[in-house]
Scaffold this active site. Structure first.
Site, PDB file in Angstrom:
ATOM      1  N   ASP A 185       0.853  -1.181   0.000  1.00  0.00           N
ATOM      2  CA  ASP A 185       0.000   0.000   0.000  1.00  0.00           C
ATOM      3  C   ASP A 185       0.890   1.232   0.000  1.00  0.00           C
ATOM      4  OD1 ASP A 185      -2.548   1.315   0.187  1.00  0.00           O
ATOM      5  OD2 ASP A 185      -2.034   1.828   2.247  1.00  0.00           O
ATOM      6  N   GLU A 269      -1.813  -1.365  -5.975  1.00  0.00           N
ATOM      7  CA  GLU A 269      -3.020  -0.744  -6.514  1.00  0.00           C
ATOM      8  C   GLU A 269      -2.725  -0.189  -7.893  1.00  0.00           C
ATOM      9  OE1 GLU A 269      -4.344   2.259  -3.897  1.00  0.00           O
ATOM     10  OE2 GLU A 269      -5.652   0.920  -2.794  1.00  0.00           O
ATOM     11  N   ASP A 365      -2.909   1.486   7.013  1.00  0.00           N
ATOM     12  CA  ASP A 365      -2.097   1.168   5.831  1.00  0.00           C
ATOM     13  C   ASP A 365      -1.886  -0.337   5.701  1.00  0.00           C
ATOM     14  OD1 ASP A 365      -1.806   3.832   5.088  1.00  0.00           O
ATOM     15  OD2 ASP A 365      -0.105   4.115   6.437  1.00  0.00           O
TER      16      ASP A 365
END
Ligand SMILES: [Zn+2]
Length: 416
Positions: A185, A269, A365
């Site tokens: 992340d 992501e 996170d």
């Protein structure tokens, strides 16, 4: 499999060679700008854009013409390469990867490229390199160049000349040493958080140096332009810029090497970094909202070099036999990894995740990274939501074509 890799060295030119390199870089810039101006005026007159071959023909005329006889002194291939660069700039624009090509300015990434390996001679034992129209150049031989030389790019940065030598070599199909999978992340407070709970500090090198940079720039603007003191002040600014760049690059490389060595599958992501960094100010008809806060965030994103980090992860994983999986980013920070409940309420503060349904608590996170990993596993297992990791497309730099060239780095299409 074949690996393309570039190795960069500082050049130690004599006075004449340094002068020549400045002139060659200038000639290449001139050709690029002239061709761009031509394409623009053709467009305004409703004519078709000239292709690379057509531009090369014109280049020959320019070189032989009376207007710019000095173009003849520069080596042909690098001049043609700047036309290639223009072609690529147009392509990137048409494919929405970049802004419309801009005119090059002196002192901004001065460089030129020799594409033909037959014209380049490298004597590593004698620390010297032969380039057309420059002759033998001495270079700081900081490490050996493995493989076969493919091309060489000469560039100028912060008062020094460099050469980047790209080579190709055969390497064995790598078998990943690690077998684990991890979710990553990316964030502001922490540069990267891993699903195993470990994390990397934010870089913020630019922020740290920013005040000094502002001070240096002010000092520069106070000086009489083009005076000796102005030149000194300008050199200081450029040096600091180079330093910021180096610190940043080193850190990104350290992180991406670390992660790609220790894991076979890395999930990230699928952030559209380009969009995030651009949308803040909006357009004339639809001005952006909350511009200041967004530009702060955007600056941070750029500062952190997420995009570059991702690119490095991609090719380094490919080198190690692993792969990068890009997952859709929706709700990764709002989904409870324990019960699956999705709610913005789960994340009351930036740092803490606390599920309103089952009471699960964890660093926010880490939760994001765990969710990214879970999604990555689903993508890997059945192709669910699979989408190209290359949707954030960028021309691969000369240093890192390997992943693309080898075809090993199948982002989003993992080989199980
Ligand atoms: Zn829950």
């Amino acid at each position: 499999m074949k690996r393309l890799q570039a190795f960069k060295y500082e050049l130690m030119p004599n006075g004449e060679q340094a002068r020549q390199m400045r002139r060659f870089a200038g000639s290449c810039r001139f050709v690029f700008n002239k061709a761009l101006a031509l394409q623009k005026s053709r467009y305004e007159q409703g004519e078709k854009k000239l292709g690379y071959a057509g531009l090369c023909k014109l280049l020959t005329d320019w070189r032989n013409g009376a207007e710019t006889p000095w173009l003849k002194d520069a080596p042909t291939h690098p001049l043609q390469q700047s036309l290639k660069d223009l072609e690529r700039a147009y392509r990137n624009f048409f494919e929405k990867r970049a802004d419309f090509p801009r005119f090059k300015k002196k002192g901004q990434r001065d460089s030129f490229r020799y594409p033909d390996p037959k014209q380049i001679k490298l004597e590593q034992g004698n620390n010297r390199l032969f380039l057309p129209k420059l002759g033998w150049l001495r270079y700081r031989n900081s490490r050996a160049v493995p493989g076969e030389v493919k091309n060489a790019t000469v560039s100028f940065s912060a008062g020094k000349w460099y050469v980047s030598i790209q080579t190709e070599r055969e390497i064995e199909q790598p078998v990943p040493e690690a077998s684990s999978a991890v979710g990553v992340d990316m964030g502001i407070a922490r540069f990267a958080t891993l699903s195993d709970g470990s994390f990397y500090e934010p870089l913020s090198s630019f922020r740290k140096h920013e005040q000094r940079l502002v001070r240096y720039q002010r000092a520069m603007f106070r000086k009489q332009k083009f005076s000796n003191n102005w030149k000194k002040a300008k050199a200081k600014v450029q040096k600091l810029h180079a330093r910021i760049g180096n610190v940043r690059r080193d850190y990104l490389h350290k992180c991406s090497t670390d992660i790609s060595k220790n894991h076979a599958m890395v999930c990230v992501e699928d952030l559209q970094v380009k969009n995030m960094s651009r949308s803040a100010s909006g357009t004339a008809t639809a001005p952006g909202q909350n511009v200041r806060a967004k530009s702060g965030l955007n600056k941070s994103i750029l500062d952190q070099g997420w995009f570059e980090f991702r690119r490095q992860l991609d090719y380094k994983l490919a080198w190690n036999g692993g792969w990068l999986v890009a997952v859709p980013p929706q709700n990764t920070s709002r989904t409870c990894p324990a019960c699956g409940h999705v709610s913005a309420e789960n994340r009351k503060t930036q740092a803490k995740f606390s599920c309103v349904e089952c009471g699960f608590e964890e660093n926010a996170d880490v939760v994001g990274a765990v969710n990214i990993l879970a999604r990555g596993h689903r993508v890997a297992a059945c192709g669910e939501l699979a989408q190209s990791g290359h949707s954030v497309k960028q021309e691969p730099s000369e240093a890192t074509l390997s992943g693309v060239m080898s075809g090993v780095s199948a982002v989003g299409i993992p080989r199980l």
